[in-house]
Design a protein around this motif. Structure first.
Motif, PDB file in Angstrom:
ATOM      1  N   THR A  29       0.836  -1.203   0.000  1.00  0.00           N
ATOM      2  CA  THR A  29       0.000   0.000   0.000  1.00  0.00           C
ATOM      3  C   THR A  29       0.867   1.248   0.000  1.00  0.00           C
ATOM      4  OG1 THR A  29      -1.585  -1.260   1.342  1.00  0.00           O
ATOM      5  CG2 THR A  29      -1.976   1.105   1.084  1.00  0.00           C
ATOM      6  N   ARG A  30       1.895   1.245   0.827  1.00  0.00           N
ATOM      7  CA  ARG A  30       2.803   2.403   0.874  1.00  0.00           C
ATOM      8  C   ARG A  30       3.555   2.547  -0.441  1.00  0.00           C
ATOM      9  NH1 ARG A  30       6.379   1.174   4.875  1.00  0.00           N
ATOM     10  NH2 ARG A  30       8.317   1.244   3.710  1.00  0.00           N
ATOM     11  N   SER A  31       3.967   1.435  -1.022  1.00  0.00           N
ATOM     12  CA  SER A  31       4.687   1.488  -2.301  1.00  0.00           C
ATOM     13  C   SER A  31       3.826   2.102  -3.397  1.00  0.00           C
ATOM     14  CB  SER A  31       5.153   0.090  -2.706  1.00  0.00           C
ATOM     15  OG  SER A  31       6.118  -0.401  -1.804  1.00  0.00           O
ATOM     16  N   ALA A  32       2.527   1.763  -3.393  1.00  0.00           N
ATOM     17  CA  ALA A  32       1.623   2.348  -4.386  1.00  0.00           C
ATOM     18  C   ALA A  32       1.547   3.861  -4.218  1.00  0.00           C
ATOM     19  CB  ALA A  32       0.236   1.727  -4.260  1.00  0.00           C
ATOM     20  N   GLY A  39      13.076   4.073  10.472  1.00  0.00           N
ATOM     21  CA  GLY A  39      11.809   3.411  10.741  1.00  0.00           C
ATOM     22  C   GLY A  39      10.585   4.296  10.869  1.00  0.00           C
ATOM     23  N   ALA A  40      10.687   5.582  10.524  1.00  0.00           N
ATOM     24  CA  ALA A  40       9.535   6.485  10.678  1.00  0.00           C
ATOM     25  C   ALA A  40       8.628   6.397   9.460  1.00  0.00           C
ATOM     26  CB  ALA A  40      10.022   7.909  10.892  1.00  0.00           C
ATOM     27  N   ILE A  41       8.176   5.184   9.169  1.00  0.00           N
ATOM     28  CA  ILE A  41       7.422   4.933   7.937  1.00  0.00           C
ATOM     29  C   ILE A  41       5.937   5.235   8.128  1.00  0.00           C
ATOM     30  CG2 ILE A  41       9.011   3.272   6.960  1.00  0.00           C
ATOM     31  CD1 ILE A  41       5.963   1.938   8.709  1.00  0.00           C
ATOM     32  N   LEU A  42       5.251   5.447   7.015  1.00  0.00           N
ATOM     33  CA  LEU A  42       3.805   5.621   7.045  1.00  0.00           C
ATOM     34  C   LEU A  42       3.136   4.259   7.010  1.00  0.00           C
ATOM     35  CD1 LEU A  42       1.664   7.884   7.050  1.00  0.00           C
ATOM     36  CD2 LEU A  42       1.547   7.636   4.564  1.00  0.00           C
ATOM     37  N   GLY A  43       2.169   4.042   7.887  1.00  0.00           N
ATOM     38  CA  GLY A  43       1.480   2.759   7.961  1.00  0.00           C
ATOM     39  C   GLY A  43       0.541   2.538   6.791  1.00  0.00           C
ATOM     40  N   PRO A  44       0.100   1.301   6.582  1.00  0.00           N
ATOM     41  CA  PRO A  44      -0.744   0.962   5.432  1.00  0.00           C
ATOM     42  C   PRO A  44      -2.061   1.718   5.385  1.00  0.00           C
ATOM     43  CG  PRO A  44       0.133  -1.025   6.454  1.00  0.00           C
ATOM     44  CD  PRO A  44       0.473   0.102   7.366  1.00  0.00           C
ATOM     45  N   PHE A  45      -2.733   1.857   6.525  1.00  0.00           N
ATOM     46  CA  PHE A  45      -4.041   2.513   6.499  1.00  0.00           C
ATOM     47  C   PHE A  45      -3.903   3.991   6.154  1.00  0.00           C
ATOM     48  CE2 PHE A  45      -7.739   4.598   8.515  1.00  0.00           C
ATOM     49  CZ  PHE A  45      -8.733   4.016   7.744  1.00  0.00           C
ATOM     50  N   ASP A  46      -2.924   4.675   6.770  1.00  0.00           N
ATOM     51  CA  ASP A  46      -2.723   6.087   6.446  1.00  0.00           C
ATOM     52  C   ASP A  46      -2.231   6.255   5.009  1.00  0.00           C
ATOM     53  OD1 ASP A  46      -3.648   7.054   8.828  1.00  0.00           O
ATOM     54  OD2 ASP A  46      -1.679   7.217   9.760  1.00  0.00           O
ATOM     55  N   SER A  47      -1.452   5.298   4.518  1.00  0.00           N
ATOM     56  CA  SER A  47      -1.064   5.337   3.104  1.00  0.00           C
ATOM     57  C   SER A  47      -2.301   5.272   2.221  1.00  0.00           C
ATOM     58  CB  SER A  47      -0.123   4.173   2.775  1.00  0.00           C
ATOM     59  OG  SER A  47       1.100   4.282   3.474  1.00  0.00           O
ATOM     60  N   PHE A  48      -3.244   4.407   2.576  1.00  0.00           N
ATOM     61  CA  PHE A  48      -4.499   4.293   1.836  1.00  0.00           C
ATOM     62  C   PHE A  48      -5.279   5.612   1.867  1.00  0.00           C
ATOM     63  CE2 PHE A  48      -9.088   3.711   2.306  1.00  0.00           C
ATOM     64  CZ  PHE A  48      -9.417   3.151   1.087  1.00  0.00           C
TER      65      PHE A  48
END
Length: 398
Positions: A50-53, A226-235
């Motif tokens: 999801t983040r990659s998209a 490691g301060a990545i964006l999570g899948p739901f927020d990426s969505f």
């Protein structure tokens, strides 16, 4: 193909199921076929579908080589600063966001990074500030909160002459209105919380790199820190991007109407909006932002006091008093006591940032209704009110 069509057509269809909306891959890990052999993903800190998209969409929007999504705009800024080493120098815009100033001054200066602030709208000042130690020129255009406009192409030339990178915070303009990489920038950052998300319901940031080499460095920092964006927020950001062009067009239309109205009011001494011909950066803004001037306006009251600004801000009905910007609801912010408390008063004033400055984020309401709300609040300034409490020390910034 127009930019809005290109963006909508670039949203991927899920190869596994044919889902039209990008799925939320809410997983931390991925089953491997054998040790080190996988389907392109092994752990969601390193990469998540999801983040990659989202990252691919952002790279396309900004015409960059690659993009990386972070847990906040400040995390994105922090990743860029981690490209530097002790002894390096940053030349930064003086009218800088308070959170960036706090990070520069109270974190990275302790690590031996030197920061010099100047008016980046004046190329001569930047030329005078740059040295052989300069590794990064830090730019906001339009800036927060006085909406200074700086010449991206001119600054890129100055930065590259000494081997420095130019990083542009493009949050206020959005990639709909301005593409800094096409003008020579090496890096672009966003608080995706704002226009990219567009609904005031998430915290997110992004870094876009112009080259493969810089992209690899940012990707390494993203994975290592490691301060990545999570899948739901990426969505949620992906969902926001679907209506980005429509929202930005409405923000721009209404903001220009509101700015022109504010110019007519005797209670106001200055209106900052790059779409106004009176704005000092109007000519450059027309070149860099040919499709519009954004949804942010700032203005200064004749009664240049915190008390007057507080009275006006709390007399508004449709403009909600809150930090942040770029959502559907219009907001008003007293920057000196809300978003920029990390910056000393004398430093703010030297950058042209008055005590009574109020920042408006124009939402998606009808411009006539917003103007009527501002009119009644400005009319109320003649009514005396009790002075508010003194400004408290630094608060949460946004």
């Amino acid at each position: 193909m127009q930019a809005s069509t290109r963006l909508i057509q670039s949203f991927p269809v899920d190869e596994l199921t044919g889902a039209l909306a990008v799925p939320i891959y809410q997983t931390c890990t991925f089953v491997q076929e054998s040790p080190g052999v996988n389907k392109g993903f092994d752990y969601s800190r390193t990469a998540n579908p999801t983040r990659s998209a989202l990252e691919q969409l952002l790279a396309g929007l900004e015409h960059g080589h690659s993009a990386y999504a972070f847990a906040s705009g400040m995390a994105a800024i922090d990743a860029v600063l981690k490209l530097l080493s002790t002894g390096d120098q940053i030349v930064a815009i003086d009218d800088i966001y308070g959170g960036a100033f706090r990070l520069f001054e109270h974190v990275y200066r302790r690590f031996g990074i030197d920061i010099v602030y100047c008016d980046t709208a004046d190329l001569a000042q930047v030329q005078a500030a740059i040295t052989e130690r300069t590794k990064l020129v830090w730019l906001e255009t339009p800036s927060n909160p006085t909406l200074k406009i700086s010449d991206i192409a001119g600054l890129a030339e100055l930065a590259h002459a000494v081997g420095a990178w130019l990083c542009v915070d493009n949050t206020f303009a959005s990639p709909v209105l301005q593409q800094p990489i096409l003008l020579g920038a090496d890096l672009v950052v966003h608080s995706a919380t704002k226009y990219l998300g567009g609904h005031s319901d998430l915290i997110a940031g992004a870094v876009v790199a112009a080259t493969e080499e810089l992209g690899k460095q940012i990707q390494f920092i993203q994975n290592a820190s490691g301060a990545i964006l999570g899948p739901f927020d990426s969505f949620l950001v992906i969902r926001g991007l679907e209506t980005l062009h429509l929202r930005i067009a409405q923000h721009c239309r209404a903001a220009l109407q509101v700015a022109k109205f504010l110019q007519t009011r005797p209670e106001i001494s200055a209106v900052y909006y790059p779409g106004l011909e009176s704005h000092s950066g109007h000519a450059i803004a027309k070149k860099q932002q040919p499709d519009g001037f954004g949804g942010i306006i700032a203005f200064v009251l004749n009664d240049d006091t915190v008390e007057a600004a507080t009275q006006l801000a709390t007399s508004l009905n449709y403009f909600k008093l809150a930090v942040s910007l770029g959502g559907g609801k219009s907001l008003v912010c007293h920057s000196a006591s809300m978003t920029h408390t990390a910056i000393p008063a004398e430093t703010r004033r030297a950058a042209g940032f008055a005590d009574s400055l109020l920042r408006l984020s124009i939402g998606l309401e009808a411009a006539d209704d917003l103007i009527a709300d501002l009119a009644q609040a400005l009319d109320s300034l003649a009514v005396p009110v009790a002075a508010p409490a003194a400004l408290e020390p630094e608060s949460v910034l946004a």
